[in-house]
Design a protein around this motif. Sequence first.
Motif, PDB file in Angstrom:
ATOM      1  N   UNK B   1      57.969  35.129  36.900  1.00  0.00           N
ATOM      2  CA  UNK B   1      56.786  35.913  36.495  1.00  0.00           C
ATOM      3  C   UNK B   1      56.480  35.676  35.006  1.00  0.00           C
ATOM      4  N   UNK B   2      57.342  36.241  34.186  1.00  0.00           N
ATOM      5  CA  UNK B   2      57.185  36.064  32.742  1.00  0.00           C
ATOM      6  C   UNK B   2      58.497  35.493  32.209  1.00  0.00           C
ATOM      7  N   UNK B   3      58.386  34.389  31.523  1.00  0.00           N
ATOM      8  CA  UNK B   3      59.590  33.743  30.991  1.00  0.00           C
ATOM      9  C   UNK B   3      59.417  33.464  29.513  1.00  0.00           C
ATOM     10  N   UNK B   4      60.423  33.794  28.733  1.00  0.00           N
ATOM     11  CA  UNK B   4      60.432  33.452  27.315  1.00  0.00           C
ATOM     12  C   UNK B   4      61.606  32.509  27.089  1.00  0.00           C
ATOM     13  N   UNK B   5      61.311  31.433  26.381  1.00  0.00           N
ATOM     14  CA  UNK B   5      62.354  30.426  26.198  1.00  0.00           C
ATOM     15  C   UNK B   5      62.472  30.113  24.710  1.00  0.00           C
ATOM     16  N   UNK B   6      63.586  30.497  24.126  1.00  0.00           N
ATOM     17  CA  UNK B   6      63.852  30.264  22.702  1.00  0.00           C
ATOM     18  C   UNK B   6      62.686  30.683  21.831  1.00  0.00           C
ATOM     19  N   UNK B  24      61.734  37.648  33.369  1.00  0.00           N
ATOM     20  CA  UNK B  24      61.466  38.836  34.171  1.00  0.00           C
ATOM     21  C   UNK B  24      61.247  38.371  35.601  1.00  0.00           C
ATOM     22  N   UNK B  25      62.244  38.612  36.454  1.00  0.00           N
ATOM     23  CA  UNK B  25      62.134  38.160  37.839  1.00  0.00           C
ATOM     24  C   UNK B  25      61.313  39.164  38.632  1.00  0.00           C
ATOM     25  N   UNK B  26      60.666  38.735  39.699  1.00  0.00           N
ATOM     26  CA  UNK B  26      59.877  39.653  40.529  1.00  0.00           C
ATOM     27  C   UNK B  26      60.745  40.810  41.016  1.00  0.00           C
ATOM     28  N   UNK B  27      60.224  42.006  40.889  1.00  0.00           N
ATOM     29  CA  UNK B  27      60.927  43.178  41.395  1.00  0.00           C
ATOM     30  C   UNK B  27      62.007  43.720  40.489  1.00  0.00           C
ATOM     31  N   UNK B  28      62.184  43.143  39.304  1.00  0.00           N
ATOM     32  CA  UNK B  28      63.237  43.620  38.417  1.00  0.00           C
ATOM     33  C   UNK B  28      62.750  44.814  37.599  1.00  0.00           C
ATOM     34  N   UNK B  29      63.706  45.560  37.081  1.00  0.00           N
ATOM     35  CA  UNK B  29      63.387  46.735  36.269  1.00  0.00           C
ATOM     36  C   UNK B  29      64.167  46.608  34.964  1.00  0.00           C
ATOM     37  N   UNK B  30      63.468  46.477  33.853  1.00  0.00           N
ATOM     38  CA  UNK B  30      64.120  46.289  32.566  1.00  0.00           C
ATOM     39  C   UNK B  30      63.736  47.389  31.598  1.00  0.00           C
ATOM     40  N   UNK B  31      64.704  47.791  30.803  1.00  0.00           N
ATOM     41  CA  UNK B  31      64.392  48.587  29.622  1.00  0.00           C
ATOM     42  C   UNK B  31      64.567  47.700  28.412  1.00  0.00           C
ATOM     43  N   UNK B  46      53.915  39.567  23.253  1.00  0.00           N
ATOM     44  CA  UNK B  46      54.134  38.165  23.636  1.00  0.00           C
ATOM     45  C   UNK B  46      54.066  38.023  25.157  1.00  0.00           C
ATOM     46  N   UNK B  47      54.483  39.086  25.853  1.00  0.00           N
ATOM     47  CA  UNK B  47      54.538  39.017  27.314  1.00  0.00           C
ATOM     48  C   UNK B  47      53.167  39.134  27.974  1.00  0.00           C
ATOM     49  N   UNK B  48      52.165  39.670  27.286  1.00  0.00           N
ATOM     50  CA  UNK B  48      50.845  39.684  27.913  1.00  0.00           C
ATOM     51  C   UNK B  48      49.805  38.888  27.122  1.00  0.00           C
ATOM     52  N   UNK B 188      57.374  44.331  39.092  1.00  0.00           N
ATOM     53  CA  UNK B 188      58.288  44.092  37.984  1.00  0.00           C
ATOM     54  C   UNK B 188      57.941  45.077  36.870  1.00  0.00           C
ATOM     55  N   UNK B 189      58.946  45.747  36.326  1.00  0.00           N
ATOM     56  CA  UNK B 189      58.672  46.771  35.312  1.00  0.00           C
ATOM     57  C   UNK B 189      59.493  46.488  34.062  1.00  0.00           C
ATOM     58  N   UNK B 190      58.837  46.558  32.919  1.00  0.00           N
ATOM     59  CA  UNK B 190      59.530  46.447  31.642  1.00  0.00           C
ATOM     60  C   UNK B 190      59.074  47.609  30.771  1.00  0.00           C
ATOM     61  N   UNK B 191      60.032  48.465  30.374  1.00  0.00           N
ATOM     62  CA  UNK B 191      59.686  49.632  29.568  1.00  0.00           C
ATOM     63  C   UNK B 191      60.358  49.506  28.211  1.00  0.00           C
ATOM     64  N   UNK B 192      59.585  49.515  27.167  1.00  0.00           N
ATOM     65  CA  UNK B 192      60.163  49.541  25.824  1.00  0.00           C
ATOM     66  C   UNK B 192      60.298  50.992  25.409  1.00  0.00           C
TER      67      UNK B 192
END
Lengths: 301, 225
Positions: B1-6, B24-31, B46-48, B188-192
């Motif tokens: 989905x969303x990948x950051x590399x170096x 960020x893999x599909x269906x993952x939940x990150x804080x 950067x992610x959007x 996929x959820x990412x919460x800061x």
Amino acid sequence: MKLDPGSLRAFIKGDTHADRVVPPTGFTAQLTLFAAAAMAFLAVFALALSLAAGRLADRWGDELARSATIRIVAPLDQRAAQTAAALAILETTQGVASARALTDAEQQALLAPWFGSELVLDALPVPRLIEVIEDADGIDAAGLRLRLSAEVPGAILDDHSRWRAPLVEAASRLRLLGWVSIVLIGAAVAAMITLAANAALAANAQVIAVLRLVGATDDYIAQAFIRRFTLRALGGAAVGTVLGMIAMILMPSASAAAGFLTGLGFQGFGWLAPLFIPVLAGGVAFLATRMAARHTLRELT
Amino acid sequence: MIELENVAYSYGGGELLSDISLRLAPGSFHFLTGPSGAGKTTLLKLCYGALLPTAGHVRLFGADVRSLDRDDIAIVRRRVGVVHQDVQFLDHLSLVDNISLPLTVSGRHADTVSNDLNELMTWVGLTNRADALPPELSGGERQRAAVARAVIMSPDVILADEPTGNIDWEMSQRLLRLLIELNKMGKTVLIATHDLSLIRAAKAHVQARVLRITNRRIQLAGADL
């Protein structure tokens, strides 16, 4: 936004949802309308001036260029004889299409604006005028003058070039000034719309940021502004043009005596010309807003 | 989905983030956590596609973000729902119009999906506020409205930047439950957030990974939570 017919149709039809995303503005919208109307009003007069000056230059340049006048200045008893002699010479002159002596009545009509209609020409040593119409080749003025001076001592040839040239030049310059005014008015409309659009874009920075965040393309955002300002300029200019045309209709028409100055107004198809003013104003607003919007949007994320 | 590399990112002065690799893999939940000013918001941007990395590669749905033009970025944002701490709305439009705004700007008019919209309004508990203007809403209502707006396009990813920053504990629990439910639907959820109690509360319901930004780098946080 591309400028093909399909998107133009969509542009005119509009998207009520898209129009609503930019908040309505009351007062500044009216200012834009007013400025567009005032500019269109002025443009109508500049256009009338240009067209009238153009007609004038054409008339003086064209009709008068192919005519000349001979004045017979002679004592009353010799005037008829000298006129006849001059006409005889003209008949055999190359380049003369026709020549005729003006009648007393015609001469009186010519002098009436200066001396009044009660004037009795018989009592005055008024020169007889001969109107010479040249054909396409034109006459050799120097040669004709020589022949006339030999046979008709009282004849003076006037080929009008002396007074015609500056008049034609003045009329052409007047026409140029008219067109320059129209261009300046157009540029002022562009500047005014650009300022208004920039102000609107700046005032709506938060709206634009929200729209970008939820996935609106630049074209979508720009169109809401472009449509608004184009329609304002179009509407304002339409009102200004109609008022300007009404003012032209109400203007007292030039009297027959001043006919050679031609009326400062529209004639015939000329009345259609001012109808292009709102269209042009809309086009100018469209381009100005589009440039302003693109410029502003490029700087946002 | 969303990948950051170096990925590195520096503002005019110094480097804020460096050598960040994240997937960020599909269906993952990150804080995403870390002290204020550590670069959480920057990483989210950067992610959007709101920021371009100064080094490294960011791939959004398989495309390098540098290869995307402005319209492509707009299309990407229709697949990424973003919730900010100080969420902005169009203040002249009603709440329901604001929530359906992503549909409007993508050319899908809200009338065609009114059922979904009603369901969504019920889900976030704002049905009776549908005609209110955004300035009339409370902090909690605004945050829930932001979630509703972020998910109306049924995006693949939801990015939330301090979504509970302005609201009380009870309301933030409610918001968290909404985000967990979305994750259970496959998003996929990412919460800061810097609110560790929120992270603890979430861990009881969902398998969440916690990323921490320290010293400009990102680490997987361990058992200290």
